[in-house]
Design an enzyme around this catalytic site. Sequence first.
Site, PDB file in Angstrom:
ATOM      1  N   SER A 136      57.701 128.725 -24.044  1.00 46.37           N
ATOM      2  CA  SER A 136      56.861 128.383 -22.901  1.00 46.37           C
ATOM      3  C   SER A 136      56.819 129.554 -21.912  1.00 46.37           C
ATOM      4  O   SER A 136      57.873 130.075 -21.518  1.00 46.37           O
ATOM      5  CB  SER A 136      57.459 127.130 -22.245  1.00 46.37           C
ATOM      6  N   SER A 188      46.671 129.615 -12.197  1.00 49.01           N
ATOM      7  CA  SER A 188      45.864 129.113 -11.085  1.00 49.01           C
ATOM      8  C   SER A 188      46.285 129.640  -9.724  1.00 49.01           C
ATOM      9  O   SER A 188      45.475 129.682  -8.815  1.00 49.01           O
ATOM     10  CB  SER A 188      45.895 127.596 -11.071  1.00 49.01           C
ATOM     11  N   HIS A 216      41.715 126.527 -15.885  1.00 48.02           N
ATOM     12  CA  HIS A 216      41.051 127.291 -14.819  1.00 48.02           C
ATOM     13  C   HIS A 216      40.034 128.284 -15.361  1.00 48.02           C
ATOM     14  O   HIS A 216      39.637 129.215 -14.657  1.00 48.02           O
ATOM     15  CB  HIS A 216      42.086 127.999 -13.939  1.00 48.02           C
ATOM     16  N   THR A 244      40.206 120.937 -18.773  1.00 44.64           N
ATOM     17  CA  THR A 244      39.982 119.808 -17.870  1.00 44.64           C
ATOM     18  C   THR A 244      38.489 119.622 -17.643  1.00 44.64           C
ATOM     19  O   THR A 244      37.702 120.569 -17.748  1.00 44.64           O
ATOM     20  CB  THR A 244      40.671 120.012 -16.510  1.00 44.64           C
ATOM     21  N   LYS A 247      37.728 120.213 -12.932  1.00 42.84           N
ATOM     22  CA  LYS A 247      37.637 121.398 -12.077  1.00 42.84           C
ATOM     23  C   LYS A 247      36.218 121.974 -12.194  1.00 42.84           C
ATOM     24  O   LYS A 247      35.315 121.414 -11.586  1.00 42.84           O
ATOM     25  CB  LYS A 247      38.782 122.355 -12.404  1.00 42.84           C
ATOM     26  N   THR A 276      46.587 103.675 -22.773  1.00 41.65           N
ATOM     27  CA  THR A 276      45.970 103.749 -21.443  1.00 41.65           C
ATOM     28  C   THR A 276      44.469 103.517 -21.582  1.00 41.65           C
ATOM     29  O   THR A 276      43.865 103.843 -22.608  1.00 41.65           O
ATOM     30  CB  THR A 276      46.299 105.119 -20.786  1.00 41.65           C
ATOM     31  N   THR A 277      43.888 102.929 -20.558  1.00 36.10           N
ATOM     32  CA  THR A 277      42.459 102.614 -20.562  1.00 36.10           C
ATOM     33  C   THR A 277      41.624 103.901 -20.649  1.00 36.10           C
ATOM     34  O   THR A 277      41.938 104.892 -19.994  1.00 36.10           O
ATOM     35  CB  THR A 277      42.104 101.839 -19.281  1.00 36.10           C
ATOM     36  N   THR A 362      54.745 124.465  -5.457  1.00 36.63           N
ATOM     37  CA  THR A 362      53.570 124.923  -6.204  1.00 36.63           C
ATOM     38  C   THR A 362      53.663 126.425  -6.471  1.00 36.63           C
ATOM     39  O   THR A 362      53.252 126.890  -7.530  1.00 36.63           O
ATOM     40  CB  THR A 362      52.281 124.576  -5.425  1.00 36.63           C
TER      41      THR A 362
END
Length: 406
Positions: A136, A188, A216, A244, A247, A276-277, A362
């Site tokens: 990672s 980001s 991003h 995503t 964004k 999950t829905t 962050t």
Amino acid sequence: MDFEAFFEDRLANLKEEGNYRVFTDIERHKGSFPAATRHHDGDTHDVTVWCSNDYLGMGQHAVVLKAMHEALDRCGAGAGGTRNISGTNHYHVLLERELADLHDKESALLFTSGYVSNWAALSTLAAKIPGCIVLSDALNHASMIEGIRHSKAEKHIWAHNDPEDLDRRLSAMDPDRPKLIAFESVYSMDGDIAPIAEICDVADKHGAMTYLDEVHAVGLYGPRGGGIAERDGLMDRLTVIEGTLGKAYGVLGGYIAASTALCDFIRSFASGFIFTTALPPAVAAGACAAVKHLKSSELERSRQQRNVRVVRQRLADIGIPTLDNPSHIVPVMVGDPVKCKEISDWLMANHGIYVQPINYPTVPKGTERLRITPSPVHSDEDIERLIVALSDIWSQCALHRKYDVA
Ligand SMILES: *Cc1c(COP(=O)(O)O)cnc(C)c1O
């Protein structure tokens, strides 16, 4: 135990450090982003948003809104179930096809957010592949870190954007163990970009899978908005591309794009996908319209890139220090959490300029910053007002200016 006292004590600590988060209550105005109304102490104020991740203003784009209205009128509000139990709406299927095509992969799989897609896909891959070792990048996003942690797989953190360190670590490992390399394209907070080709070379040398977060970058880079890997002609070298829809695409949701077998594997084994829905059909329809639009339209990207160049140049002209990087993210470095929040509050109170302070956790302590994201919907007047306001506060606080000497 006095639970309430415990909560209050911990919050008091945060406030003392200057790391307590205060949300800014705004109403964004469709048709006039980046304009918004701020609600504060029972009053309202006009503000200009300079820190949105709706990088291209697709959240107000006519084709997106039209698609959402149509889907809402056709299908109603919610999906009505999990993907497995009545919740797979045709709009999800169309969107997954659109995303697979975007990244030139066999398949794609939707999740309720980018966070969930990273968490679910990485935790499932790392947990279910027997003996998997995860490598990672040191600056990976929380969603990747949490997914890897949840897998309980052996994890090694390699130096940020450093393929040589990655190679050294891989060389020391049992060549027969399966390996997964997880990293991002555009980071980001610093806006730097990974050397994807070099990382793929190292992965190939050691037979490792590659997992690239392009959150991003999707919509923003590449001739069809496929991200940095598309721009650099590298999409086929990545095992998984994750993105995503919340964004640059302006809506909500996350996804992975990969081989049919890999997507089917995640679909079949990932708890965060199964239980999950499904996303509301109108959300899927809006995201689909945004992806499709940005495959053929360069207008938003070129206007954004132009505004990024202008903001950087104007800041350089007045000596305000930004972190140099090759992306659309303009970090104005402050380096102190209390000062960072004070500057942000002052910009809001005196100029109606909204730039959220970015503090620990962050970003690392001591690198607190204002993260400015110019978009195609900021006007030249918006830019001038930002520059004047920043120059003003820099003088008032006697902050350091840095001029490039030619
Ligand atoms: C925002 C972000 C995510 C999560 O995406 P959401 O759709 O907002 O949940 C994942 N990875 C990175 C690098 C991010 O910055």
